[in-house]
Motif scaffolding. Structure first.
Motif, PDB file in Angstrom:
ATOM      1  N   GLY A   1     132.119  -6.909  60.756  1.00 23.09           N
ATOM      2  CA  GLY A   1     131.935  -5.830  61.725  1.00 23.09           C
ATOM      3  C   GLY A   1     133.095  -4.861  61.796  1.00 23.09           C
ATOM      4  O   GLY A   1     133.269  -4.180  62.802  1.00 23.09           O
ATOM      5  N   ALA A   2     133.918  -4.809  60.730  1.00 19.79           N
ATOM      6  CA  ALA A   2     134.994  -3.808  60.693  1.00 19.79           C
ATOM      7  C   ALA A   2     134.573  -2.725  59.714  1.00 19.79           C
ATOM      8  O   ALA A   2     133.845  -2.999  58.766  1.00 19.79           O
TER       9      ALA A   2
ATOM     10  N   GLY B   1     123.235  -8.178  58.507  1.00 18.22           N
ATOM     11  CA  GLY B   1     122.779  -8.958  59.656  1.00 18.22           C
ATOM     12  C   GLY B   1     123.759  -8.813  60.787  1.00 18.22           C
ATOM     13  O   GLY B   1     124.903  -8.375  60.580  1.00 18.22           O
ATOM     14  N   SER B   2     123.323  -9.166  61.998  1.00 21.66           N
ATOM     15  CA  SER B   2     124.242  -9.148  63.121  1.00 21.66           C
ATOM     16  C   SER B   2     125.256 -10.285  62.897  1.00 21.66           C
ATOM     17  O   SER B   2     124.900 -11.353  62.384  1.00 21.66           O
TER      18      SER B   2
ATOM     19  N   MET C   1     149.754   3.882  68.833  1.00 22.08           N
ATOM     20  CA  MET C   1     148.374   4.083  68.381  1.00 22.08           C
ATOM     21  C   MET C   1     148.283   5.281  67.450  1.00 22.08           C
ATOM     22  O   MET C   1     147.587   5.230  66.432  1.00 22.08           O
TER      23      MET C   1
ATOM     24  N   VAL D   1     144.293  -0.890  65.565  1.00 17.24           N
ATOM     25  CA  VAL D   1     143.235  -0.240  66.347  1.00 17.24           C
ATOM     26  C   VAL D   1     141.841  -0.790  66.001  1.00 17.24           C
ATOM     27  O   VAL D   1     140.833  -0.099  66.195  1.00 17.24           O
ATOM     28  N   ALA D   2     141.772  -2.036  65.547  1.00 16.37           N
ATOM     29  CA  ALA D   2     140.450  -2.655  65.337  1.00 16.37           C
ATOM     30  C   ALA D   2     139.783  -2.843  66.691  1.00 16.37           C
ATOM     31  O   ALA D   2     140.454  -3.144  67.683  1.00 16.37           O
TER      32      ALA D   2
ATOM     33  N   ALA E   1     127.734   3.822  60.520  1.00 15.46           N
ATOM     34  CA  ALA E   1     129.120   4.263  60.288  1.00 15.46           C
ATOM     35  C   ALA E   1     130.033   3.616  61.319  1.00 15.46           C
ATOM     36  O   ALA E   1     129.590   3.032  62.303  1.00 15.46           O
TER      37      ALA E   1
ATOM     38  N   ALA F   1     137.374   9.113  66.661  1.00 16.19           N
ATOM     39  CA  ALA F   1     138.531   8.258  66.438  1.00 16.19           C
ATOM     40  C   ALA F   1     139.746   8.591  67.302  1.00 16.19           C
ATOM     41  O   ALA F   1     140.596   7.743  67.503  1.00 16.19           O
TER      42      ALA F   1
ATOM     43  N   ARG G   1     137.899  -1.665  70.138  1.00 19.70           N
ATOM     44  CA  ARG G   1     137.907  -0.477  70.985  1.00 19.70           C
ATOM     45  C   ARG G   1     139.065  -0.420  71.958  1.00 19.70           C
ATOM     46  O   ARG G   1     139.081   0.417  72.853  1.00 19.70           O
TER      47      ARG G   1
ATOM     48  N   LYS H   1     123.547   0.380  57.552  1.00 20.93           N
ATOM     49  CA  LYS H   1     124.428   1.416  57.002  1.00 20.93           C
ATOM     50  C   LYS H   1     125.154   2.181  58.103  1.00 20.93           C
ATOM     51  O   LYS H   1     125.600   3.310  57.896  1.00 20.93           O
TER      52      LYS H   1
ATOM     53  N   PRO I   1     143.562  -1.649  72.269  1.00 17.70           N
ATOM     54  CA  PRO I   1     144.652  -2.369  71.632  1.00 17.70           C
ATOM     55  C   PRO I   1     144.572  -3.862  71.963  1.00 17.70           C
ATOM     56  O   PRO I   1     144.320  -4.234  73.108  1.00 17.70           O
TER      57      PRO I   1
ATOM     58  N   GLY J   1     136.321  -6.841  63.200  1.00 17.63           N
ATOM     59  CA  GLY J   1     136.324  -5.486  63.749  1.00 17.63           C
ATOM     60  C   GLY J   1     135.375  -5.400  64.935  1.00 17.63           C
ATOM     61  O   GLY J   1     134.882  -6.425  65.449  1.00 17.63           O
TER      62      GLY J   1
ATOM     63  N   ASP K   1     136.175   1.353  59.816  1.00 19.71           N
ATOM     64  CA  ASP K   1     137.257   2.333  59.630  1.00 19.71           C
ATOM     65  C   ASP K   1     138.569   1.680  59.198  1.00 19.71           C
ATOM     66  O   ASP K   1     139.312   2.242  58.400  1.00 19.71           O
TER      67      ASP K   1
ATOM     68  N   PRO L   1     140.889   6.999  71.860  1.00 18.39           N
ATOM     69  CA  PRO L   1     141.776   5.982  72.435  1.00 18.39           C
ATOM     70  C   PRO L   1     143.202   6.480  72.639  1.00 18.39           C
ATOM     71  O   PRO L   1     143.841   6.140  73.633  1.00 18.39           O
TER      72      PRO L   1
ATOM     73  N   TYR M   1     133.539   4.027  63.965  1.00 10.85           N
ATOM     74  CA  TYR M   1     133.814   4.876  65.121  1.00 10.85           C
ATOM     75  C   TYR M   1     134.111   6.318  64.720  1.00 10.85           C
ATOM     76  O   TYR M   1     133.707   7.253  65.396  1.00 10.85           O
TER      77      TYR M   1
END
Ligand code: NAP
Length: 459
Positions: free
Chosen positions: A381-382, A441-442, A252, A339-340, A421, A205, A342, A419, A344, A306, A384, A208, A423
């Protein structure tokens, strides 16, 4: 004389273009224009420099321009948006390396006029070299070439001693009438080691923020070497990059609730990225039909995109779904964490590309109070950036990081493939919460399936 005035006047125009360009980049509405202005400034600065008095090696300069320009043109076309952080890291490293190279030449082969100029050359040499080495390590890690973080025994002490020796050697060079090539060479070797030692333990994390920090130091190094060369364009470009990089680093670090000192000397490492021992509950699965029904009959839906949305390139489908919901009378808003993704602004760029109007996109501070009134928070897809652990678990490395309060919505739907994790590698308590349902799913396929069901509900 007239030529010199003309060159300096052009550099003034260049400075104005850089500053206007940077200002425009602060909003997604004007960012494209900003990049064009700054680009024109850069081309003008390069062309004008050909007329600089004493410039003779045109062939060498042209070869360097062709190599650099060709590599940039190629990578700009082929590098994916999700790989942008490593591209920024390596470009940054090249800038730092270039500043260090100027310092190396000036210190070894030229008579510098005064002690302050030598001091600036030395400072630029240290900062540029550290930035070069550190950015190369950051690139290798983000690109997956280097998968491990490493810490020396008594790492911070070694770091401190190395820092002290490097600056001592630097000071010796400044106050020695003709420093030997060995002394100058040792400065660069020490600075290289420093860059490696600073960056090697940093993982997950924190990366960045470190890239942004190196961006700032590269800018300052370029500015200092601009002073050594008496080149106003380099001074201005360097200081602008240095200032922008410092502000971005600060923003950040604040968004992750980490101080720069703690990032550099107490980074979140693999060992710290353990997996949520205190989390209770089970993950409950939802089907695309469940998700479609929950959102179609909701009054308010907040979408939290995310990194996974970027990987799946699902932004167009997400906007298509949002429009269908709006047609059905649902209020839809997008919530963006600073910071969603990779880099800004990553999510803002994707949503803007898909055509989502800016007045539907809200920052963390603007939207957080609205989650309790939302019937559904759709997390795509979010991970953290919606992890409530950051609010509750004092022992967690992300404790204190401001998050989007998706867990406070009446219902939460999380779209992710399995499942995996986030970043930071930390388990997410949101996925186990009573009000959360997982739609596996994707992102693109999952949202397409939801769209299909929403359409069927309309007939
Ligand atoms: P995240 O924490 O990295 O989580 C992304 C999630 O997306 C993963 O859990 C993954 O789970 C899922 N995913 C991956 N591919 C997917 C796909 N094709 N479809 C659906 N889901 C997919 O992302 P985030 O919440 O955006 O947080 C960003 C993180 O990156 C923060 O830790 C931040 O500090 C860090 N970071 C930010 C920046 C920046 O400047 N924005 C730069 C570098 C790093 P599955 O594998 O189970 O699908």
């Amino acid at each position: 004389m007239t030529l010199k005035i003309l060159i300096n006047a052009s550099y003034f125009v260049v400075a104005v273009l850089f500053i206007l360009g940077l200002k425009s980049m602060s909003s997604p509405v004007t960012a494209r224009r900003g990049i064009i202005w700054a680009g024109i400034g850069m081309v003008l600065a390069t062309l004008v420099t050909f007329g600089w008095p004493g410039m003779t090696n045109y062939v060498l300069i042209l070869i360097a321009l062709l190599i650099g320009g060709g590599a940039a043109w190629w990578s700009g076309r082929v590098v994916k948006l999700t790989d942008m952080p490593q591209m920024v890291a390596i470009y940054n490293g090249m800038g730092g390396g270039a500043a260090a190279a100027i310092a190396a030449i000036k210190l070894t082969c030229c008579e510098l006029h005064s002690t302050p100029v030598v001091a600036l050359a030395v400072l630029g040499a240290i900062m540029g070299t550290v930035s070069f080495a550190g950015s190369c390590i950051a690139f290798a890690k983000l690109q997956g070439i280097m998968n491990k973080t490493f810490r020396l025994p008594a790492h911070n002490a070694v770091n401190f001693v190395l820092n002290a020796i490097t600056f001592l050697v630097g000071i010796t060079i400044v106050f020695t009438a003709s420093p030997t090539p060995l002394l100058i060479g040792s400065l660069f070797v020490l600075a290289l080691a420093l860059g490696i030692i600073i960056t090697a333990p940093i993982g997950g994390a924190d990366m960045p923020v470190v890239i942004s920090l190196f961006n700032a130091t590269t800018g300052l190094a370029v500015g200092f070497e601009g002073y050594v060369l008496a080149n106003p364009a380099l001074i201005i470009a360097g200081i602008v990059v240095g200032a922008a990089g410092s502000l971005l680093t600060e923003l950040m670090a604040k968004a992750m609730n980490r101080s720069i000192i703690s990032i550099l000397f107490n980074p979140i490492t693999g060992a710290a990225q353990a997996g949520g021992d205190g989390i209770v509950g089970t993950m409950k699965e939802a089907t695309p039909l469940d998700a479609a029904a929950m959102m179609r009959y909701a009054r308010k839906v907040i979408i939290v995109p995310g990194y996974g949305m970027a990987v799946a390139q699902a932004q167009h489908k997400v906007w298509e779904m949002a429009k269908l919901l709006e047609e059905a009378g649902v209020e839809v808003k997008f919530a963006i964490h600073p910071v969603a993704g990779r880099m800004p602004g990553h999510m803002n760029v994707l949503l803007a590309e898909a055509g989502v109007p800016y007045d539907k996109i809200f920052d963390l501070e603007e939207i957080n109070a609205e989650f309790p009134q939302a019937d559904v928070a759709l997390v795509i897809g979010a991970n953290d950036v919606v992890n409530p652990i950051a609010r509750i678990d004092k022992s967690s490395p992300i404790y204190g990081m401001p998050i989007l309060d998706a867990d406070k919505a009446q219902n939460v739907i999380v779209i992710k493939r399995g499942k995996g994790a986030g970043y930071s590698g930390i388990e997410n308590a949101l996925f186990y919460a009573e009000n959360t349902r997982m739609l596996y799913g994707s992102a693109q396929q999952a949202v397409s399936a939801v769209i299909q069901h929403i359409k069927e509900m309309a007939v």
